[in-house]
Design a protein around this motif. Structure first.
Motif, short mmCIF file in Angstrom:
data_model
loop_
_atom_site.label_atom_id
_atom_site.label_comp_id
_atom_site.label_asym_id
_atom_site.label_seq_id
_atom_site.Cartn_x
_atom_site.Cartn_y
_atom_site.Cartn_z
N LYS A 188 45.92 7.40 27.24
CA LYS A 188 46.93 8.08 26.41
C LYS A 188 46.53 9.54 26.31
O LYS A 188 45.42 9.87 25.89
CB LYS A 188 46.99 7.46 25.01
CG LYS A 188 47.95 8.19 24.08
CD LYS A 188 47.90 7.61 22.67
CE LYS A 188 48.82 8.41 21.74
NZ LYS A 188 48.73 7.92 20.32
N VAL A 189 47.45 10.45 26.70
CA VAL A 189 47.17 11.88 26.71
C VAL A 189 48.19 12.60 25.83
O VAL A 189 49.39 12.54 26.10
CB VAL A 189 47.22 12.46 28.14
CG1 VAL A 189 46.82 13.94 28.12
CG2 VAL A 189 46.33 11.67 29.08
N ASN A 190 47.70 13.26 24.79
CA ASN A 190 48.54 14.12 23.96
C ASN A 190 48.34 15.56 24.40
O ASN A 190 47.21 16.06 24.37
CB ASN A 190 48.19 13.98 22.48
CG ASN A 190 48.54 12.62 21.92
OD1 ASN A 190 49.22 11.82 22.57
ND2 ASN A 190 48.09 12.33 20.71
N VAL A 214 52.01 9.77 27.96
CA VAL A 214 51.88 11.22 27.76
C VAL A 214 52.82 11.68 26.66
O VAL A 214 54.03 11.40 26.70
CB VAL A 214 52.19 11.99 29.05
CG1 VAL A 214 52.04 13.50 28.82
CG2 VAL A 214 51.29 11.54 30.19
N LEU A 215 52.27 12.37 25.67
CA LEU A 215 53.05 12.99 24.61
C LEU A 215 52.90 14.50 24.71
O LEU A 215 51.77 15.00 24.72
CB LEU A 215 52.57 12.52 23.23
CG LEU A 215 53.11 13.28 22.01
CD1 LEU A 215 54.60 13.00 21.82
CD2 LEU A 215 52.32 12.94 20.75
N GLU A 216 53.99 15.23 24.79
CA GLU A 216 53.97 16.68 24.76
C GLU A 216 54.49 17.14 23.41
O GLU A 216 55.60 16.75 23.01
CB GLU A 216 54.82 17.26 25.89
CG GLU A 216 54.28 16.97 27.28
CD GLU A 216 55.08 17.67 28.36
OE1 GLU A 216 54.71 18.79 28.76
OE2 GLU A 216 56.09 17.08 28.80
N THR A 217 53.71 17.97 22.71
CA THR A 217 54.09 18.40 21.38
C THR A 217 53.51 19.78 21.09
O THR A 217 52.49 20.16 21.67
CB THR A 217 53.60 17.40 20.31
OG1 THR A 217 53.98 17.85 19.01
CG2 THR A 217 52.09 17.23 20.36
N ASP A 218 54.16 20.51 20.17
CA ASP A 218 53.59 21.77 19.69
C ASP A 218 53.05 21.60 18.27
O ASP A 218 52.74 22.58 17.60
CB ASP A 218 54.61 22.90 19.76
CG ASP A 218 55.84 22.63 18.89
OD1 ASP A 218 55.93 21.56 18.26
OD2 ASP A 218 56.73 23.51 18.86
N SER A 219 52.91 20.35 17.82
CA SER A 219 52.37 20.06 16.49
C SER A 219 50.90 19.65 16.61
O SER A 219 50.59 18.58 17.14
CB SER A 219 53.15 18.93 15.83
OG SER A 219 52.48 18.46 14.67
N LEU A 220 50.00 20.51 16.14
CA LEU A 220 48.58 20.19 16.19
C LEU A 220 48.28 18.93 15.39
O LEU A 220 47.54 18.05 15.84
CB LEU A 220 47.76 21.37 15.66
CG LEU A 220 46.24 21.16 15.60
CD1 LEU A 220 45.66 20.97 17.00
CD2 LEU A 220 45.55 22.35 14.90
N GLU A 221 48.85 18.84 14.21
CA GLU A 221 48.56 17.72 13.32
C GLU A 221 48.96 16.39 13.97
O GLU A 221 48.21 15.41 13.90
CB GLU A 221 49.29 17.90 11.99
CG GLU A 221 48.80 19.07 11.15
CD GLU A 221 49.31 20.42 11.62
OE1 GLU A 221 50.19 20.45 12.53
OE2 GLU A 221 48.83 21.46 11.11
N MET A 222 50.12 16.35 14.61
CA MET A 222 50.55 15.13 15.28
C MET A 222 49.69 14.85 16.50
O MET A 222 49.30 13.70 16.76
CB MET A 222 52.01 15.27 15.72
CG MET A 222 52.55 14.07 16.50
SD MET A 222 54.22 14.36 17.17
CE MET A 222 55.13 14.54 15.63
#
Length: 337
Positions: A188-190, A214-222
């Protein structure tokens, strides 16, 4: 991979069995890297260290690894001190310097340049980083570190959960590590970054095609929640057109102890390929993490010597001879490991 005599230019050369072989040899290098024994298995051999881009850890750890195997190092740093500044081609430089060396480690700011150099070399060439493209030995030492840290927690590389944070567009370390992770199962890669600095689409596609989550996000907390590893990266200022352009993203994903405690699992390992930018306004990893036992950045840099020793031993075909040329250390050495 057949290691003896091979160039090491890309992570794409490696299969899982190759990684296992390399890590087995790296484990055997620990007494020498930790100054418990000395070996002279590469006595008389010469490493040509050619770094045309600023480097501290990579350049010195390559040299230290070769020295710890008993070899000698000849260094070139910067273009201004070489004939390349006079217009000499990489091919000609390679033909000349490979006559003076048994193996060459090279860093260059242009993508594909190390492979071009290797085409002209008469000895094995190891890629120490070519622009924003790849950094294969960094990925290997990163994975070795992840393996070691997970083993202490009873976990393996299969089903690894990792967050990669920061400049994923220009960060060659995360490019190589992502490709290396494709050799394992159920990863699992964020991917945590500003939209403008996202991981290149082809790498994301390769991960997903391999069955990884794979999760792409601009939320550090998530992005840093529910992972085993947080792998933070420096803003690659030197890849931007201007410093002002880079400053628009500086400090966007700062990790400190408060954020770690609030959003990470208690044993989440913190990694960074170094150098971490400690200037005000940057600080992707805050100094208040220095006392956190899960901060693995210095264990990570120590592991670079082990992995590079193993690569040299395999490429020069002496991995089975290291202990035959060894003796105990006869000088004072502080227990620093």
């Amino acid at each position: 991979m057949h290691f003896p005599g091979s160039h090491i230019l890309s992570i794409r050369q490696f299969e899982r069995a190759d990684v296992d072989q390399l890590f087995t040899v790296a484990d055997r290098m620990r007494p020498y890297a930790h100054r418990e024994r000395v070996t002279h298995v590469l006595d008389g051999a010469i490493l040509g260290s050619m770094f045309f881009e600023p480097s501290t850890r990579t350049r010195i750890s390559f040299g230290s690894a070769f020295n710890l195997l008993g070899g000698e190092v000849r260094e070139t740093t910067g273009f201004e001190s070489t004939a390349i500044a006079k217009g000499e081609s990489l091919f000609d430089t390679a033909r000349v310097l490979s006559g003076y060396s048994d193996v060459i480690a090279m860093r260059h700011p242009a993508e594909g340049s190390v492979a071009e150099f290797a085409d002209g070399s008469r000895v094995p060439v190891i890629n120490g980083g070519d622009g924003a493209n790849e950094h294969p030995t960094q990925a290997l030492l990163d994975l070795y570190t992840i393996r070691s840290e997970l083993a202490d927690r009873g976990r393996t590389l299969d089903t690894l959960r990792v967050a990669m944070v920061g400049d994923l567009k220009f960060g060659r370390t995360v490019h190589s590590l992502s490709r290396l992770l494709q050799l394992f199962q159920g990863v699992k890669v964020n991917l945590v970054s500003p939209p403008e600095l996202k991981m290149p689409a082809e790498i994301v596609d390769e991960l997903r095609a391999g069955g990884h989550d794979v999760l792409e996000t601009d939320s550090l907390e998530m992005g840093i929640a529910d992972v085993d590893i947080v792998y933070s990266t420096r803003l690659q200022e030197e890849r931007f057109t201007t410093r002002a352009e880079a400053d628009a993203y500086r400090g966007r994903f700062r990790l400190n102890q408060g954020i770690y405690t609030a959003h990470c699992e208690p044993n989440t390992v913190i990694m960074h390929p170094l150098p971490r930018d400690s200037r005000e306004g940057a600080r992707e990893l805050d100094v208040d993490l220095n006392d956190n036992p899960n901060l693995a950045i210095f264990r990570q840099s120590d592991n670079g010597v082990l992995v590079r020793m193993a690569l040299f031993a395999l490429i020069l075909d002496v991995a089975d001879q290291v202990d035959d040329h060894s003796r105990p250390v006869n000088w004072y050495t502080e227990r620093r490991f």
